[in-house]
Design a protein around this motif. Sequence first.
Motif, PDB file in Angstrom:
ATOM      1  N   SER A 108       3.610  -8.845  -1.052  1.00 11.73           N
ATOM      2  CA  SER A 108       4.688  -9.789  -0.724  1.00 11.73           C
ATOM      3  C   SER A 108       4.180 -10.887   0.199  1.00 11.73           C
ATOM      4  CB  SER A 108       5.824  -9.088   0.007  1.00 11.73           C
ATOM      5  OG  SER A 108       6.345  -8.104  -0.796  1.00 11.73           O
ATOM      6  N   ARG A 109       3.411 -10.481   1.194  1.00 10.49           N
ATOM      7  CA  ARG A 109       2.912 -11.435   2.183  1.00 10.49           C
ATOM      8  C   ARG A 109       2.080 -12.534   1.532  1.00 10.49           C
ATOM      9  NH1 ARG A 109       1.708 -15.025   4.440  1.00 10.49           N
ATOM     10  NH2 ARG A 109       0.932 -15.426   6.531  1.00 10.49           N
ATOM     11  N   THR A 110       1.371 -12.179   0.479  1.00  8.99           N
ATOM     12  CA  THR A 110       0.415 -13.126  -0.111  1.00  8.99           C
ATOM     13  C   THR A 110       0.929 -13.730  -1.422  1.00  8.99           C
ATOM     14  OG1 THR A 110      -0.658 -11.259  -1.210  1.00  8.99           O
ATOM     15  CG2 THR A 110      -1.577 -11.949   0.902  1.00  8.99           C
ATOM     16  N   ARG A 111       2.202 -13.480  -1.753  1.00 12.05           N
ATOM     17  CA  ARG A 111       2.639 -13.901  -3.093  1.00 12.05           C
ATOM     18  C   ARG A 111       2.696 -15.422  -3.255  1.00 12.05           C
ATOM     19  NH1 ARG A 111       7.495 -12.197  -0.721  1.00 12.05           N
ATOM     20  NH2 ARG A 111       9.240 -13.639  -0.941  1.00 12.05           N
ATOM     21  N   LEU A 119      -4.618   1.520   2.393  1.00 10.76           N
ATOM     22  CA  LEU A 119      -3.180   1.238   2.454  1.00 10.76           C
ATOM     23  C   LEU A 119      -2.383   2.225   1.614  1.00 10.76           C
ATOM     24  CD1 LEU A 119      -2.992  -2.649   2.170  1.00 10.76           C
ATOM     25  CD2 LEU A 119      -3.062  -1.231   4.208  1.00 10.76           C
ATOM     26  N   GLY A 120      -1.273   2.693   2.174  1.00  9.44           N
ATOM     27  CA  GLY A 120      -0.330   3.498   1.410  1.00  9.44           C
ATOM     28  C   GLY A 120       0.525   2.579   0.551  1.00  9.44           C
ATOM     29  N   PHE A 121       1.439   3.201  -0.219  1.00 12.22           N
ATOM     30  CA  PHE A 121       2.230   2.437  -1.180  1.00 12.22           C
ATOM     31  C   PHE A 121       3.029   1.316  -0.513  1.00 12.22           C
ATOM     32  CE2 PHE A 121       6.253   1.805  -3.433  1.00 12.22           C
ATOM     33  CZ  PHE A 121       5.773   1.349  -4.652  1.00 12.22           C
ATOM     34  N   LEU A 122       3.716   1.634   0.586  1.00 10.79           N
ATOM     35  CA  LEU A 122       4.599   0.637   1.213  1.00 10.79           C
ATOM     36  C   LEU A 122       3.807  -0.522   1.810  1.00 10.79           C
ATOM     37  CD1 LEU A 122       7.296   2.884   2.906  1.00 10.79           C
ATOM     38  CD2 LEU A 122       7.514   1.489   0.838  1.00 10.79           C
ATOM     39  N   ASP A 123       2.703  -0.190   2.490  1.00 11.03           N
ATOM     40  CA  ASP A 123       1.878  -1.255   3.074  1.00 11.03           C
ATOM     41  C   ASP A 123       1.289  -2.150   1.971  1.00 11.03           C
ATOM     42  OD1 ASP A 123       2.148  -0.944   5.828  1.00 11.03           O
ATOM     43  OD2 ASP A 123       0.726   0.718   5.869  1.00 11.03           O
ATOM     44  N   TRP A 124       0.909  -1.507   0.886  1.00 11.69           N
ATOM     45  CA  TRP A 124       0.343  -2.281  -0.222  1.00 11.69           C
ATOM     46  C   TRP A 124       1.389  -3.258  -0.782  1.00 11.69           C
ATOM     47  CZ3 TRP A 124      -3.547  -4.465  -2.176  1.00 11.69           C
ATOM     48  CH2 TRP A 124      -3.582  -4.864  -3.510  1.00 11.69           C
TER      49      TRP A 124
END
Lengths: 214, 262
Positions: free
Chosen positions: A134-137, A124-129
């Motif tokens: 966010s998705r899992t917060r 994963l690049g920075f943005l995907d990471w």
Amino acid sequence: LSAAENPFHAARLEALRFRHGPPVDELLRRLQEFRGRGALVGPKGSGKTTLVVEIAARLRELDWKAPVVRLDPEWCRSGATLADHFSRAGSEEGVFAKNQSDAFRSDVDHGDKVVWFLDGAEQLGFLDWRWALSRTRHADGFVVTTHLPGRLPLLQETRTSPELLMGLVAELVAASNDGFPDPASEECRALWTRHCGNLRECFRELYDDWSRRK
Amino acid sequence: LQWAFSGAVHRMERLSIELIARESATYRHGTDTRTDKSLFSRIPLLETIDRSEMRAGENEVPLPTEVTPGFCGGNNRIEWLVRVRGEIVRGPGVDDEFPVQMIAAMRDHTTPPLDQGGPELIEGNGLRLGLKGGRTSYLPGESLEGVAAWALESAPKKAELRLFWYTEGKGTSDLGVVQTEVFESPEAQAVNPFRFDLPYEPFSLDGRLVSVRWALDLVVLAPKETLMRLDFVISPTGQAFRIEEVPDERRETKGGWGIVGR
């Protein structure tokens, strides 16, 4: 030997358990200490995916949801986004977003205990990471596998050794009962060195070697 | 077989067309996906250095009567292809493959009796499963009859019998459930005769990378899931097709000087 008789066929390899580390319950305790966030770190073929499968299975036994997102090297070329991969893994596990705007809160809204797994986070690049975080917060846990430490607290480092390879080979060959002797320890050592400790590659070579035996 | 080339065909020194068969196994584990291939049949269809013959032509070649049929299981395949190779001196040549669907010739059902060396019933964990006459092999399309039985302390929540094929080998396993018989309101002890009409494919086979197997699973939920498996063969010869690797002389010649074959 035919494919089904080969002691190194895929189903037999997948049935191997992770060893060379603490028991899964100990890892879950450690994960709790890290507030549910952790990384399994190790080189290719060192058992990270095997460990993910075992931790996820244990969580399911405890009635948790454990969706696993797997990223192969072609994942971004397939046209699917990371969100697609999360949504596919989520629906396979019964973790659904109510609607698009609820996507980030879905796990909490449904009252499920959810630990997300992301296998191949090093891709994963920075943005995907950032998106994955966010998705899992709101989830109860987020475990990733990666080749280098740094993204999340180190949950477990996976390593291999020639002795580990020898043990696994002996186990597979003994179970197959085909009458062929185990490869000698020097042979296993040389194999392990040749593949830089990648057990998956070692088993592939052993498969080919066995498949040519009569 | 018909072929035609367009483009700079005059640059081609040699043309060979052959029918090849290979096993293909894709292994997916975690983030890793790898595909291995192993050739098991090469049937030459054309070999020529005559340029007029190269440009276009047609040919007829008889096939062997018993060939291993194609199979596509997702991760595991048996592929038949027409492979076209054109050699160009000091340059990349032509190397193309055209898939062909290969089906097996069906034998007459008056074939001598098939192998019947199996046990009448296999037993374990209170379950029993057997095929009529102790048969271990069947012709495609035949009926398979047997008995599924159990003797348990309490009535199981669920009991069913699944007819399916599966693969084993270097690739990730594939599985296809063909038919399921659910035994309604199962009691603690039961003897259930069953009968399935077998499909015509895939056939049982054993290769270097892929094995295709047929089996019956008796699955009983009482309350934990207990399973009993019985393997058997489906094949027009009564035995699993056995395929052996043959050497491949394939050269790395992908690309071409604007030569297109069809």
